[in-house]
Design an enzyme around this catalytic site. Structure first.
Site, PDB file in Angstrom:
ATOM      1  N   SER A   1      10.759  44.786 -25.760  1.00  0.00           N
ATOM      2  CA  SER A   1      10.140  44.517 -24.471  1.00  0.00           C
ATOM      3  C   SER A   1       9.514  45.787 -23.887  1.00  0.00           C
ATOM      4  O   SER A   1       8.676  46.414 -24.552  1.00  0.00           O
ATOM      5  CB  SER A   1      11.208  43.906 -23.549  1.00  0.00           C
ATOM      6  OG  SER A   1      10.661  43.350 -22.397  1.00  0.00           O
TER       7      SER A   1
ATOM      8  N   ASP B   1       7.136  33.740 -26.926  1.00  0.00           N
ATOM      9  CA  ASP B   1       7.683  34.729 -25.992  1.00  0.00           C
ATOM     10  C   ASP B   1       7.063  34.568 -24.607  1.00  0.00           C
ATOM     11  O   ASP B   1       5.844  34.630 -24.455  1.00  0.00           O
ATOM     12  CB  ASP B   1       7.403  36.140 -26.524  1.00  0.00           C
ATOM     13  CG  ASP B   1       8.229  37.213 -25.818  1.00  0.00           C
ATOM     14  OD1 ASP B   1       8.365  37.152 -24.583  1.00  0.00           O
ATOM     15  OD2 ASP B   1       8.720  38.118 -26.508  1.00  0.00           O
TER      16      ASP B   1
ATOM     17  N   HIS C   1      12.410  35.511 -25.765  1.00  0.00           N
ATOM     18  CA  HIS C   1      11.889  36.865 -25.612  1.00  0.00           C
ATOM     19  C   HIS C   1      12.437  37.776 -26.702  1.00  0.00           C
ATOM     20  O   HIS C   1      13.635  38.055 -26.727  1.00  0.00           O
ATOM     21  CB  HIS C   1      12.276  37.374 -24.225  1.00  0.00           C
ATOM     22  CG  HIS C   1      11.714  38.713 -23.874  1.00  0.00           C
ATOM     23  ND1 HIS C   1      10.441  39.107 -24.218  1.00  0.00           N
ATOM     24  CD2 HIS C   1      12.271  39.760 -23.216  1.00  0.00           C
ATOM     25  CE1 HIS C   1      10.229  40.340 -23.765  1.00  0.00           C
ATOM     26  NE2 HIS C   1      11.331  40.763 -23.168  1.00  0.00           N
TER      27      HIS C   1
END
Length: 508
Positions: A226, A448, A476
């Site tokens: 991320s 995602d 995610h």
């Protein structure tokens, strides 16, 4: 409404003491001089505090590494203490070096994440192939968790922010949200002043090289999820000669403007929610709000705006809290069933499921206090952002994005308000090639919500040495989700074998 630019991918935990009376960032510390050998000490208390026990066969050691508050003036003598944890398997052999990890956020604790990852693949952790050959190094970036945590948003203002309508359509509601964001920004400015610019991604990436040097690695092996992909990409551009292997999972595209990044998230969450709705319709036995999950959620939001359900702790399940619960549930496909049940229970007057999901995302404790996840999140995002839109521009985008992304567009537009008022100077991260770096693996998940799949190829292309690995899954980030992804990533980290070009791993 406060929305993380890129939410954490793994559980995070804020230690006691990170509340409103926590020490001011940059307080005096006994940490070592940058780049010197860390003073490791046993810290079995950390996994015990988080999970109740350490992982079998693992040792836990912690240290603080002193880094300059401002790397452009490293001799000023002012430092932050970056907290690191080293987790080593007692079965380790043929050691390659250290694997530095970051879970994202910005604001997620890498110390906590390293602990969670130490329990092995069966519990969602790292494979033994990795822990047998690498020390796992987790770190809390400057201002995060245990690393001179920045804390400047009161619990009351946090509650008000999350409870606020995600799409304040009336001018009065919009103005109220503007005033709240002004107040939050001012409180952070009053407390930290000209220190705020020091929490930028570029500064944190330089801290990573200090960690590499401190643990004795000639080159960096890194796994970032991320927002951690932005940290990794920034590191690769600044220190290409120091890269051994980088895995960037759940890509942020550094070339996007702040507005473009927010819109891409609106698109990503809208797509993920559509996938959830399709699953709900196809598997009604698992989804009590079938056949039309979107209608059930939008109806719950509308009902809450008029008559929110009361919760046992005195809060009410406003449209804001419901929206945060929806956001929270989309980070993992396992959250879909939880969301469906929470909405169904809410229809019956029970808000517990909604607040369980929302508090997990917000890192709100049972006593009403918060970790410093969102304080750090704002500090980093806003220090990085030179192009925050004006209030009028946000109001215009709110309507435009509502039309394009009905459930998430307006909320992601107004979610940009904090940086509009942020008082600190700005220090944007670079957006260019990692010239001279070896191949870097960029992993993307087709479903995602927070770091949309389209960013994957864009980041790989920008770096010039990026290679795309695709997981055709939901939620995610991808690693370590399936055998295919694990095998490809592990081969790269251990043997520097780049995944086959165009490799796409199936969802299951």
């Amino acid at each position: 409404m406060v929305i993380a630019t890129a939410g954490c991918t793994l559980p995070t935990f804020a230690p006691d003491g990170s509340g409103e009376d926590s020490p001011v960032a940059g307080s005096t510390t006994s940490a070592a001089i940058p780049g010197t050998t860390p003073d490791w000490r046993n810290c079995d208390d950390v996994p015990k505090e988080l999970v109740g026990r350490g992982a079998t066969g693992m040792t836990y050691d912690c240290a603080e590494i002193a880094v300059p508050r401002n790397w452009s003036d490293p001799k000023s003598g002012e430092t932050y203490a970056v907290s690191v944890i080293r987790i080593r398997s007692e079965a380790q052999k043929n050691r390659i070096g250290s694997l530095l990890i970051n879970p994202g956020g910005p604001g997620g604790s890498g110390v906590d994440t390293a602990v969670y990852l130490s329990y092995g693949e069966a519990l969602g952790g790292l494979p033994t192939e990795i822990t047998n050959q690498f020390d796992i190094i987790g770190f809390d970036p400057r201002g995060v968790g245990r690393s001179d945590p920045i804390k400047c948003i009161s619990n009351t203002d946090q509650d008000a922010s999350f409870a606020a309508p995600p799409d304040p359509s009336s001018q009065a509601d919009f103005d109220s949200l503007v005033a709240l964001n002004k107040k939050i920004a001012q409180s952070c400015g009053d407390k930290y002043g000209d220190q705020l610019v020091n929490f930028s991604t570029e500064q944190a990436a330089k801290d990573m090289d200090a960690i590499r040097e401190a643990v004795g690695d000639p080159k960096m092996s890194y796994l970032g999820w991320s927002y951690g992909t932005l940290l990794g990409a920034t590191y690769a551009q600044q220190f290409p000669q120091n890269v051994r292997a980088l895995v960037l999972d759940g890509a942020i595209d550094p070339k996007q403007t702040y507005v473009q990044g927010s819109e891409s998230q609106a698109k990503g969450f809208e797509r993920a929610f559509t996938n959830f709705s399709a699953w709900c319709k196809a598997t009604p036995a698992k989804c009590p709000i079938a056949p039309d999950a979107r209608k059930a959620v939008t109806s719950a939001l509308a009902a809450a705006a008029k008559n929110p359900v009361a919760y046992t702790d005195g809060r009410k399940a406003t449209s804001g809290w419901i929206f945060v619960a929806v956001i929270s549930s989309l980070y993992s496909e396992s959250g879909w069933t939880t969301l469906a049940q929470a909405v169904a229970n809410l229809q019956q007057g029970n808000a517990k499921g909604i607040f369980t999901l929302a508090d997990q995302y917000a890192e709100r404790k049972a006593d009403g206090s918060y970790s410093n996840l969102f304080d750090a999140n704002l500090a980093v995002n806003c220090a990085d952002t030179k192009d925050a839109p004006s209030v009028d521009e946000i109001r215009k985008l709110q309507g435009e994005w509502r039309a394009k992304y009905p459930l998430f567009g307006a909320a992601l537009a107004v979610g940009m308000l904090p940086c509009t008022f942020w008082p600190g100077a700005r220090d944007p991260y670079p957006a260019g090639a990692a010239t001279g770096a070896p191949p870097i693996v960029v992993v993307g998940t087709t479903g995602d919500p927070a770091t949309p799949y389209e960013n994957t190829a864009d980041l790989a292309s920008m770096l010039g040495v990026g290679h795309v690995l695709t997981w055709e899954g939901e939620g995610h980030t991808a690693y370590p989700s399936t055998t295919c992804i694990v095998k490809a990533v592990d081969n790269y980290l251990i043997s520097l074998q780049v995944p086959q070009e165009g490799l796409r791993c199936p969802a299951k």
